[in-house]
Design a protein around this motif. Structure first.
Motif, PDB file in Angstrom:
ATOM      1  N   ASP A 265      -5.579   5.921  -8.707  1.00 13.24           N
ATOM      2  CA  ASP A 265      -6.378   7.076  -8.305  1.00 13.24           C
ATOM      3  C   ASP A 265      -6.508   7.118  -6.790  1.00 13.24           C
ATOM      4  O   ASP A 265      -6.985   6.175  -6.171  1.00 13.24           O
ATOM      5  CB  ASP A 265      -7.765   6.984  -8.949  1.00 13.24           C
ATOM      6  CG  ASP A 265      -8.605   8.228  -8.694  1.00 13.24           C
ATOM      7  OD1 ASP A 265      -8.017   9.281  -8.414  1.00 13.24           O
ATOM      8  OD2 ASP A 265      -9.842   8.138  -8.784  1.00 13.24           O
ATOM      9  N   GLN A 266      -6.068   8.218  -6.184  1.00 17.89           N
ATOM     10  CA  GLN A 266      -6.195   8.405  -4.751  1.00 17.89           C
ATOM     11  C   GLN A 266      -7.435   9.232  -4.449  1.00 17.89           C
ATOM     12  O   GLN A 266      -8.102   9.749  -5.345  1.00 17.89           O
ATOM     13  CB  GLN A 266      -4.936   9.061  -4.192  1.00 17.89           C
ATOM     14  CG  GLN A 266      -3.681   8.216  -4.360  1.00 17.89           C
ATOM     15  CD  GLN A 266      -2.442   8.911  -3.828  1.00 17.89           C
ATOM     16  OE1 GLN A 266      -2.516   9.972  -3.218  1.00 17.89           O
ATOM     17  NE2 GLN A 266      -1.283   8.299  -4.074  1.00 17.89           N
ATOM     18  N   TYR A 267      -7.732   9.392  -3.164  1.00 12.12           N
ATOM     19  CA  TYR A 267      -8.963  10.079  -2.772  1.00 12.12           C
ATOM     20  C   TYR A 267      -9.015  11.549  -3.174  1.00 12.12           C
ATOM     21  O   TYR A 267     -10.057  12.020  -3.631  1.00 12.12           O
ATOM     22  CB  TYR A 267      -9.181   9.951  -1.262  1.00 12.12           C
ATOM     23  CG  TYR A 267     -10.376  10.728  -0.774  1.00 12.12           C
ATOM     24  CD1 TYR A 267     -11.669  10.238  -0.949  1.00 12.12           C
ATOM     25  CD2 TYR A 267     -10.230  11.976  -0.155  1.00 12.12           C
ATOM     26  CE1 TYR A 267     -12.779  10.946  -0.522  1.00 12.12           C
ATOM     27  CE2 TYR A 267     -11.333  12.693   0.273  1.00 12.12           C
ATOM     28  CZ  TYR A 267     -12.602  12.183   0.085  1.00 12.12           C
ATOM     29  OH  TYR A 267     -13.691  12.888   0.501  1.00 12.12           O
TER      30      TYR A 267
ATOM     31  N   HIS B 103       0.839  -1.205   0.000  1.00 12.91           N
ATOM     32  CA  HIS B 103       0.000   0.000   0.000  1.00 12.91           C
ATOM     33  C   HIS B 103       0.870   1.249   0.000  1.00 12.91           C
ATOM     34  O   HIS B 103       0.610   2.199  -0.765  1.00 12.91           O
ATOM     35  CB  HIS B 103      -0.914  -0.012   1.220  1.00 12.91           C
ATOM     36  CG  HIS B 103      -1.934   1.087   1.249  1.00 12.91           C
ATOM     37  ND1 HIS B 103      -1.604   2.415   1.422  1.00 12.91           N
ATOM     38  CD2 HIS B 103      -3.292   1.057   1.119  1.00 12.91           C
ATOM     39  CE1 HIS B 103      -2.690   3.152   1.413  1.00 12.91           C
ATOM     40  NE2 HIS B 103      -3.742   2.346   1.231  1.00 12.91           N
ATOM     41  N   ALA B 104       1.908   1.260   0.828  1.00 17.21           N
ATOM     42  CA  ALA B 104       2.772   2.438   0.924  1.00 17.21           C
ATOM     43  C   ALA B 104       3.436   2.743  -0.411  1.00 17.21           C
ATOM     44  O   ALA B 104       3.520   3.914  -0.837  1.00 17.21           O
ATOM     45  CB  ALA B 104       3.832   2.225   2.008  1.00 17.21           C
ATOM     46  N   PHE B 105       3.905   1.709  -1.104  1.00 17.38           N
ATOM     47  CA  PHE B 105       4.542   1.926  -2.401  1.00 17.38           C
ATOM     48  C   PHE B 105       3.528   2.361  -3.460  1.00 17.38           C
ATOM     49  O   PHE B 105       3.813   3.236  -4.282  1.00 17.38           O
ATOM     50  CB  PHE B 105       5.272   0.661  -2.852  1.00 17.38           C
ATOM     51  CG  PHE B 105       6.645   0.526  -2.259  1.00 17.38           C
ATOM     52  CD1 PHE B 105       7.716   1.254  -2.778  1.00 17.38           C
ATOM     53  CD2 PHE B 105       6.872  -0.309  -1.185  1.00 17.38           C
ATOM     54  CE1 PHE B 105       8.986   1.150  -2.221  1.00 17.38           C
ATOM     55  CE2 PHE B 105       8.128  -0.420  -0.617  1.00 17.38           C
ATOM     56  CZ  PHE B 105       9.203   0.310  -1.140  1.00 17.38           C
ATOM     57  N   LEU B 106       2.332   1.762  -3.446  1.00 14.94           N
ATOM     58  CA  LEU B 106       1.294   2.177  -4.388  1.00 14.94           C
ATOM     59  C   LEU B 106       0.918   3.637  -4.173  1.00 14.94           C
ATOM     60  O   LEU B 106       0.770   4.411  -5.125  1.00 14.94           O
ATOM     61  CB  LEU B 106       0.057   1.299  -4.221  1.00 14.94           C
ATOM     62  CG  LEU B 106      -0.013  -0.007  -5.005  1.00 14.94           C
ATOM     63  CD1 LEU B 106      -1.280  -0.765  -4.629  1.00 14.94           C
ATOM     64  CD2 LEU B 106       0.025   0.259  -6.503  1.00 14.94           C
ATOM     65  N   PHE B 107       0.753   4.000  -2.917  1.00 16.32           N
ATOM     66  CA  PHE B 107       0.364   5.376  -2.591  1.00 16.32           C
ATOM     67  C   PHE B 107       1.457   6.353  -3.007  1.00 16.32           C
ATOM     68  O   PHE B 107       1.170   7.426  -3.550  1.00 16.32           O
ATOM     69  CB  PHE B 107       0.085   5.490  -1.091  1.00 16.32           C
ATOM     70  CG  PHE B 107      -0.589   6.767  -0.691  1.00 16.32           C
ATOM     71  CD1 PHE B 107      -1.965   6.917  -0.800  1.00 16.32           C
ATOM     72  CD2 PHE B 107       0.150   7.837  -0.201  1.00 16.32           C
ATOM     73  CE1 PHE B 107      -2.587   8.105  -0.417  1.00 16.32           C
ATOM     74  CE2 PHE B 107      -0.457   9.023   0.182  1.00 16.32           C
ATOM     75  CZ  PHE B 107      -1.834   9.163   0.071  1.00 16.32           C
TER      76      PHE B 107
ATOM     77  N   THR C  31      -3.601   5.206   4.776  1.00 18.68           N
ATOM     78  CA  THR C  31      -2.173   5.032   4.530  1.00 18.68           C
ATOM     79  C   THR C  31      -1.544   4.170   5.622  1.00 18.68           C
ATOM     80  O   THR C  31      -2.091   3.994   6.710  1.00 18.68           O
ATOM     81  CB  THR C  31      -1.462   6.390   4.455  1.00 18.68           C
ATOM     82  OG1 THR C  31      -1.779   7.142   5.626  1.00 18.68           O
ATOM     83  CG2 THR C  31      -1.862   7.164   3.223  1.00 18.68           C
ATOM     84  N   THR C  32      -0.373   3.651   5.302  1.00 15.01           N
ATOM     85  CA  THR C  32       0.272   2.685   6.180  1.00 15.01           C
ATOM     86  C   THR C  32       0.598   3.272   7.552  1.00 15.01           C
ATOM     87  O   THR C  32       0.527   2.575   8.567  1.00 15.01           O
ATOM     88  CB  THR C  32       1.532   2.138   5.500  1.00 15.01           C
ATOM     89  OG1 THR C  32       1.115   1.367   4.356  1.00 15.01           O
ATOM     90  CG2 THR C  32       2.342   1.256   6.426  1.00 15.01           C
TER      91      THR C  32
END
Length: 363
Positions: free
Chosen positions: A191-193, A181-185, A267-268
């Motif tokens: 698409d993020q919020y 998740h941290a790397f994707l973010f 987020t992580t």
């Protein structure tokens, strides 16, 4: 090599309730009800479009301050703590049926729970939306609304509890999900919020559901650790729960320097902090119980956590939104009674009345 402390221990078929666990569930229920009450009470402080009402530290930070980095408050961990407790209880219920009645009964139970949650999700984001003149929001029905996220978290909890019997390995896989998740973010590949990601046409990905499910899986590991010694839960608290909780809080603190907490995308950093605080919540209610201390109406709330969730998700928010905002702003005492007190009093009264009759609503 498998550590015996992480292997299934105790009697997974034990059916007795833990009073301290119901106290912890009651706190989670209370936080959830408060979050649904506070949702419509926000106001943008920067634009000054309306005045925030109620205690801001019990409202999501984004509800009255939209900026970067996001403002995080106490209530922002409520949803994550709910998921942690869901995973914790899911392990007890699923493995209990697995030990007593076999895989078929355990998976039938899991299917009923997940299916019922998705039915509620369809009602909340489908049927009610249609009644309100809005189209069915399928992403919210399937993965992007709190009820759908609960369904996914429950599903992953059952699957991981069955196929990964070692609690340490399950916790490690949850950490892997946090890292992914941290790397994707950080990559901005999905698409993020925040609204400014939407025009870029990035592919949709359920970032929130990913880490929320991982938090629930972490809850299953804590549940198994606590029953490390069937005669003495303190062994599990001492050997795993408290050390892992402290490590999670430390890792969350360090992660905040690299990637800020964000409620919507979970987020992580926020996930780690939530795991740590959830572990400490369990340890606190257990310690209070051992000392003979309890808050009487928390246990009824905890026993009927699902009912409290349904009332909050489907009713309280809409009740508060229906109240005229100018009236509430002009009459703070009326706002206190109608918004701050009445919904909480109603939910607690229902929970206490059901508890006196030994009624527990289950999906």
């Amino acid at each position: 090599m498998v550590d015996a402390a992480d292997s299934p221990g105790g009697d997974p078929g034990a059916s007795r309730r833990y009073a301290w666990l119901d106290q912890a569930r009651g706190i989670v229920a209370l936080l959830f009800v408060i979050s649904t009450i506070m949702g419509p009470m926000g106001g943008n402080m920067l634009l000054g479009d309306r005045l925030p009402l109620g205690p801001t530290y019990l409202d999501h930070g984004y509800n009255y301050y939209k900026g970067y980095p996001p403002l995080i408050t106490l209530i922002d961990i409520g949803q994550m703590t709910f998921m942690f407790v869901l995973g914790f209880v899911a392990y007890i219920a699923f493995t209990g049926r697995l030990a007593k009645r076999g895989p078929r009964a355990a998976w039938a139970y899991a299917a009923r729970r997940v299916g019922a949650l998705y039915v509620l999700s369809f009602i909340a984001c489908g049927l009610i939306y249609r009644l309100e003149g809005k189209p069915i929001n399928w992403p919210e029905v399937l993965y992007n609304d709190i009820i759908a996220e609960l369904a996914l978290a429950a599903l992953f909890s059952y699957v991981m509890s069955y196929f990964v019997r070692n609690a340490g390995w399950r916790a490690s896989l949850a950490v892997v999900a946090f890292v992914v998740h941290a790397f994707l973010f950080a990559s901005h590949a999905v698409d993020q919020y925040p609204w400014f990601d939407t025009p870029l046409g990035r592919p949709k990905f359920p970032l929130g559901a990913l880490n929320l499910s991982a938090i629930a899986v972490m809850g299953t590991a804590f549940s198994q650790w606590i029953r490390m010694d069937p005669a003495d839960p303190r062994v599990g608290f001492r050997r795993r729960v408290l050390p892992v909780s402290v490590v999670a809080l430390g890792a969350g603190y360090c992660m905040e320097w690299i990637q800020h907490s964000d409620h919507h995308d979970v987020t992580t950093a926020l996930a780690l902090i939530s795991v740590g605080l959830s572990g400490l919540l369990l340890a606190s209610t257990y310690a209070f119980n051992e000392a003979g201390l309890e808050i009487p109406w928390l246990e009824p709330l905890g026993k009927n956590l699902i009912l409290v969730f349904i009332i909050g998700a489907l009713g309280i928010n809409r009740y508060v939104e229906a109240l005229p905002r100018p009236f509430l702003e002009a009459h703070p005492y009326a706002c206190l009674l109608l918004v701050g007190v009445a919904p909480l009093a109603l939910v607690i009264s229902i929970a206490v009345a059901l508890d006196k009759r030994n009624i527990v609503i289950r999906l």
